[in-house]
Design an enzyme around this catalytic site. Structure first.
Site, PDB file in Angstrom:
ATOM      1  CE  LYS A 191       2.439   0.417  -8.404  1.00 55.45           C
ATOM      2  NZ  LYS A 191       2.876   1.782  -8.686  1.00 55.45           N
ATOM      3  CB  ALA A 193       1.987   6.100 -11.632  1.00 56.38           C
ATOM      4  CD  GLU A 267     -11.184   0.068 -17.424  1.00 56.50           C
ATOM      5  OE1 GLU A 267     -11.040   0.471 -18.592  1.00 56.50           O
ATOM      6  OE2 GLU A 267     -12.283  -0.277 -16.966  1.00 56.50           O
ATOM      7  CG  LEU A 268      -5.195  -3.487 -20.116  1.00 58.19           C
ATOM      8  CD1 LEU A 268      -4.891  -4.861 -20.681  1.00 58.19           C
ATOM      9  CD2 LEU A 268      -4.319  -3.199 -18.892  1.00 58.19           C
ATOM     10  NE  ARG A 295     -10.753  14.207 -20.519  1.00 60.05           N
ATOM     11  CZ  ARG A 295     -11.024  12.965 -20.140  1.00 60.05           C
ATOM     12  NH1 ARG A 295     -11.048  11.998 -21.029  1.00 60.05           N
ATOM     13  NH2 ARG A 295     -11.288  12.698 -18.896  1.00 60.05           N
ATOM     14  CB  CYS A 301      -6.473   4.966 -22.116  1.00 58.18           C
ATOM     15  SG  CYS A 301      -7.785   5.559 -21.042  1.00 58.18           S
ATOM     16  CD  GLU A 398      -2.053   4.028 -25.322  1.00 57.93           C
ATOM     17  OE1 GLU A 398      -1.238   3.213 -24.841  1.00 57.93           O
ATOM     18  OE2 GLU A 398      -3.104   4.344 -24.754  1.00 57.93           O
TER      19      GLU A 398
HETATM   20  P1  NAP Z   1       2.257   1.397 -16.945  1.00 59.34           P
HETATM   21  O1  NAP Z   1       3.690   1.556 -17.183  1.00 59.34           O
HETATM   22  O2  NAP Z   1       1.615   0.116 -17.321  1.00 59.34           O
HETATM   23  O3  NAP Z   1       2.037   1.713 -15.397  1.00 59.34           O
HETATM   24  C1  NAP Z   1       0.776   1.691 -14.795  1.00 59.34           C
HETATM   25  C2  NAP Z   1       0.916   1.326 -13.341  1.00 59.34           C
HETATM   26  O4  NAP Z   1       1.465   0.018 -13.248  1.00 59.34           O
HETATM   27  C3  NAP Z   1       1.869   2.221 -12.556  1.00 59.34           C
HETATM   28  O5  NAP Z   1       1.391   2.342 -11.251  1.00 59.34           O
HETATM   29  C4  NAP Z   1       3.149   1.415 -12.569  1.00 59.34           C
HETATM   30  O6  NAP Z   1       4.030   1.719 -11.521  1.00 59.34           O
HETATM   31  C5  NAP Z   1       2.596   0.034 -12.400  1.00 59.34           C
HETATM   32  N1  NAP Z   1       3.509  -1.022 -12.801  1.00 59.34           N
HETATM   33  C6  NAP Z   1       4.480  -0.989 -13.723  1.00 59.34           C
HETATM   34  N2  NAP Z   1       5.080  -2.200 -13.792  1.00 59.34           N
HETATM   35  C7  NAP Z   1       4.463  -3.001 -12.891  1.00 59.34           C
HETATM   36  C8  NAP Z   1       4.627  -4.355 -12.498  1.00 59.34           C
HETATM   37  N3  NAP Z   1       5.533  -5.155 -13.062  1.00 59.34           N
HETATM   38  N4  NAP Z   1       3.834  -4.842 -11.533  1.00 59.34           N
HETATM   39  C9  NAP Z   1       2.888  -4.066 -10.951  1.00 59.34           C
HETATM   40  N5  NAP Z   1       2.690  -2.772 -11.285  1.00 59.34           N
HETATM   41  C10 NAP Z   1       3.462  -2.256 -12.255  1.00 59.34           C
HETATM   42  O7  NAP Z   1       1.394   2.488 -17.688  1.00 59.34           O
HETATM   43  P2  NAP Z   1       1.599   4.060 -17.674  1.00 59.34           P
HETATM   44  O8  NAP Z   1       2.645   4.416 -18.648  1.00 59.34           O
HETATM   45  O9  NAP Z   1       1.762   4.546 -16.275  1.00 59.34           O
HETATM   46  O10 NAP Z   1       0.170   4.544 -18.139  1.00 59.34           O
HETATM   47  C11 NAP Z   1      -0.140   4.723 -19.458  1.00 59.34           C
HETATM   48  C12 NAP Z   1      -0.936   3.555 -19.997  1.00 59.34           C
HETATM   49  O11 NAP Z   1      -2.139   3.421 -19.249  1.00 59.34           O
HETATM   50  C13 NAP Z   1      -1.370   3.771 -21.417  1.00 59.34           C
HETATM   51  O12 NAP Z   1      -1.213   2.603 -22.160  1.00 59.34           O
HETATM   52  C14 NAP Z   1      -2.847   4.130 -21.278  1.00 59.34           C
HETATM   53  O13 NAP Z   1      -3.618   3.860 -22.400  1.00 59.34           O
HETATM   54  C15 NAP Z   1      -3.237   3.296 -20.122  1.00 59.34           C
HETATM   55  N6  NAP Z   1      -4.459   3.822 -19.486  1.00 59.34           N
HETATM   56  C16 NAP Z   1      -5.610   3.108 -19.634  1.00 59.34           C
HETATM   57  C17 NAP Z   1      -6.780   3.597 -19.091  1.00 59.34           C
HETATM   58  C18 NAP Z   1      -8.062   2.840 -19.243  1.00 59.34           C
HETATM   59  O14 NAP Z   1      -8.992   3.128 -18.506  1.00 59.34           O
HETATM   60  N7  NAP Z   1      -8.154   1.879 -20.157  1.00 59.34           N
HETATM   61  C19 NAP Z   1      -6.781   4.797 -18.393  1.00 59.34           C
HETATM   62  C20 NAP Z   1      -5.585   5.504 -18.257  1.00 59.34           C
HETATM   63  C21 NAP Z   1      -4.420   4.980 -18.822  1.00 59.34           C
HETATM   64  P3  NAP Z   1       5.374   2.583 -11.787  1.00 59.34           P
HETATM   65  O15 NAP Z   1       4.923   3.948 -11.951  1.00 59.34           O
HETATM   66  O16 NAP Z   1       6.164   2.363 -10.586  1.00 59.34           O
HETATM   67  O17 NAP Z   1       6.000   2.010 -13.025  1.00 59.34           O
END
Ligand code: NAP
Length: 494
Positions: A191, A193, A267-268, A295, A301, A398
């Site tokens: 799934k 984003a 991976e948060l 970048r 993240c 962040e």
């Molecule tokens: P996010 O809001 O947590 O969303 C990530 C994914 O989760 C999206 O596909 C989102 O779908 C889905 N999601 C949201 N709510 C959900 C729920 N209740 N149940 C299941 N899935 C759900 O994060 P983001 O804003 O897209 O991404 C940024 C974050 O990712 C940052 O904190 C960044 O640090 C982190 N990140 C971490 C890594 C790593 O490797 N550690 C790499 C890249 C990014 P929707 O789009 O439909 O909301």
């Protein structure tokens, strides 16, 4: 997505978008959402709607999981060499289609085209790496210490996986999971984003073309992620959940995954420190700071979030870094020469702006960040703040944008303590010429990854992942495939 005509300006955009499938990919076929709903995909540089994709319901999610479950035993029994060769073909196809996939990514996510090309290369490399790993899955054999039996271990695929990926690296965050899962013999429901579904849909078509059988990779796009994913996470047919995204959502999903005691990888978020010691090569440190901060428009993240610069070099480092940041070109990522694209949403611009304003109110000084940016689109000027108080929100959260927050230090232990003073533990960076210090500091930083005189650390051949609130599990490297394998122990009396 098939190859599109390419003009002197790059691929024909309309044709490129038209070539992307917009349905749900379930059991090897493209379907409309069961409710008939669709979800708009926008270009963050212009606000324009690029296209609409199917908006999956809970029923669609369950159909995707049923397909993955049904295909699991066949895929697990597929010879490793065959799985490997499919992955290798996927690598070749992705590299061949770099220009199209990169353009698509820039259109829906905003990053400059050169960076999208870089992401395609990085993402494809996970297919090549795990194509090589697929044929090296092995167990062990030993005689028990008392000599009475043979102890054998064998590795087997975990089973159907649920994969949830973020918008910031729409391709690589997918291939980093799909590659090892395919290599290990797992099927999956992916799934992406809701902001960036097109890249994953294009990838699904490419994987089918590479020979991935029906039901092995299923992709669902939805505007109701929580409602669609929760029943899948609680369904006993799923055996593994792998998530890349924010810590807040990760925590929620870990709770949900407890019901079926799923294998989980998380991976948060991050809050990376970037330490510049007094003996650092400042040219290298400024280059590294640019890479670690800018970048992906700062939306990474691994992005350097808190700069700790030794007092004796702080002024020179700050001035040189700010000069480079101010000289960046903000605009549509498809335009020639642009180095800073738009943020993903208007809301993101508001959140980052509020962090900057809060820091300035708390006493920080802006060295740059007031340059004009295009009026239409989610743009923000690269910003450098110095004298940032450690308690300001910008130093604790962040940032996820093109803003660098600098603080100073005088003592090595104090720099390490402040670097570790966060709930996060993903990436960290420091610059020094002293080798003894390099080992000492690397050991003491409470992070899953440390860059020593390096501003870019991601590498498909290395284990990527965090500790503390940045999650657990590793992607890439020799460790990456283990996340998708179970170890079975077999006892055989002699
Ligand atoms: P996010 O809001 O947590 O969303 C990530 C994914 O989760 C999206 O596909 C989102 O779908 C889905 N999601 C949201 N709510 C959900 C729920 N209740 N149940 C299941 N899935 C759900 O994060 P983001 O804003 O897209 O991404 C940024 C974050 O990712 C940052 O904190 C960044 O640090 C982190 N990140 C971490 C890594 C790593 O490797 N550690 C790499 C890249 C990014 P929707 O789009 O439909 O909301």
């Amino acid at each position: 997505m098939t190859n599109t005509n390419t003009t002197d300006q790059g691929p024909d955009i309309a044709r490129l978008i038209d070539a992307v499938p917009t349905g749900l990919f379930i059991d090897g076929a493209w379907r409309k959402a069961s409710g008939g709903g669709t979800l708009e995909v926008r270009n963050p540089a212009t606000g324009e709607v690029l296209t609409s994709v199917a908006d999956a319901t809970e029923q669609d999610g369950l159909a995707a999981l049923a397909a993955a479950d049904e295909a699991q035993s066949r895929w697990a029994a597929t010879p490793p060499r065959e799985r490997s060769e499919i992955l290798r073909r996927a690598f070749d196809l992705l590299v061949e289609r770099t220009e199209d996939v990169a353009t698509l990514m820039t259109l829906e996510m905003g990053k400059p085209l050169a960076e999208s090309r870089g992401e395609v290369a990085y993402a494809a490399e996970f297919f090549r790496w795990f194509a090589e790993e697929a044929v090296r899955i092995h167990g062990s054999y030993m005689t028990a210490p008392n000599g009475a039996s043979h102890l054998l271990t064998m590795k087997q695929p975990v089973g159907p996986c649920l994969m949830v990926t973020p918008w910031n690296f729409p391709l690589a965050m997918g291939t980093r999971k799909i590659g090892p899962a395919l290599a290990a013999g797992c099927t999956m429901v992916v799934k992406p984003a809701s902001e960036t579904p097109l890249t994953m849909l294009a990838l699904a078509a490419l994987l089918a073309e590479a020979g991935v059988p029906a039901g092995v990779v299923n992709v669902i796009t939805t505007s109701s992620s929580g409602a669609v994913m929760e029943p899948l996470i609680r369904d006993p047919r799923a055996r593994k959940l792998t998530f890349t995204g924010s810590t807040a959502i990760g925590r929620k999903l870990v709770e949900q995954s407890a019901e079926q005691l799923l294998r989980v990888s998380m991976e948060l978020g991050g809050n990376a420190p970037f330490i510049v010691f007094d003996d650092a090569d400042l040219d290298a440190a400024v280059d590294g700071a640019m890479a670690a901060k800018m970048r992906n428009i700062g939306e990474a993240c691994t992005a350097a979030n808190r700069f700790f610069v030794h007092e004796s070099v702080a002024s020179e480092f700050g001035t040189r870094f700010a000069e480079r940041m101010c000289a960046m070109t903000v605009g549509d990522g498809l335009a020639e020469g642009v180095t800073v694209g738009p943020l993903i949403t208007e809301k993101a611009v508001g959140e980052v702006t509020a962090l900057v304003e809060g820091a300035v109110e708390a006493g920080a000084t802006k060295l740059c960040g007031d340059e004009a940016v295009p009026e239409v689109g989610n743009f923000l000027a690269p910003t450098v703040l110095v004298d940032v108080p450690g308690q300001a929100d910008i130093a604790r959260q962040e940032i996820f944008g093109p803003v660098a927050a600098l603080q100073t230090f005088t003592d090595e232990d104090d720099a390490i303590a402040r670097a570790n003073d966060t709930e996060y533990g993903l990436a960290s960076y420091f610059y020094t010429r002293d080798h003894a210090r390099a080992m000492r500091v690397a050991e003491k930083l409470q992070y899953g990854m440390v860059g020593v005189n390096a501003g870019v650390i991601s590498n498909p051949a290395a284990p990527f992942g965090g500790v503390k609130a940045s999650g657990f599990g590793r992607e890439g490297g020799f460790e990456g495939i283990e996340e998708y394998l179970e170890t079975k122990y077999v006892a055989m009396p002699r």
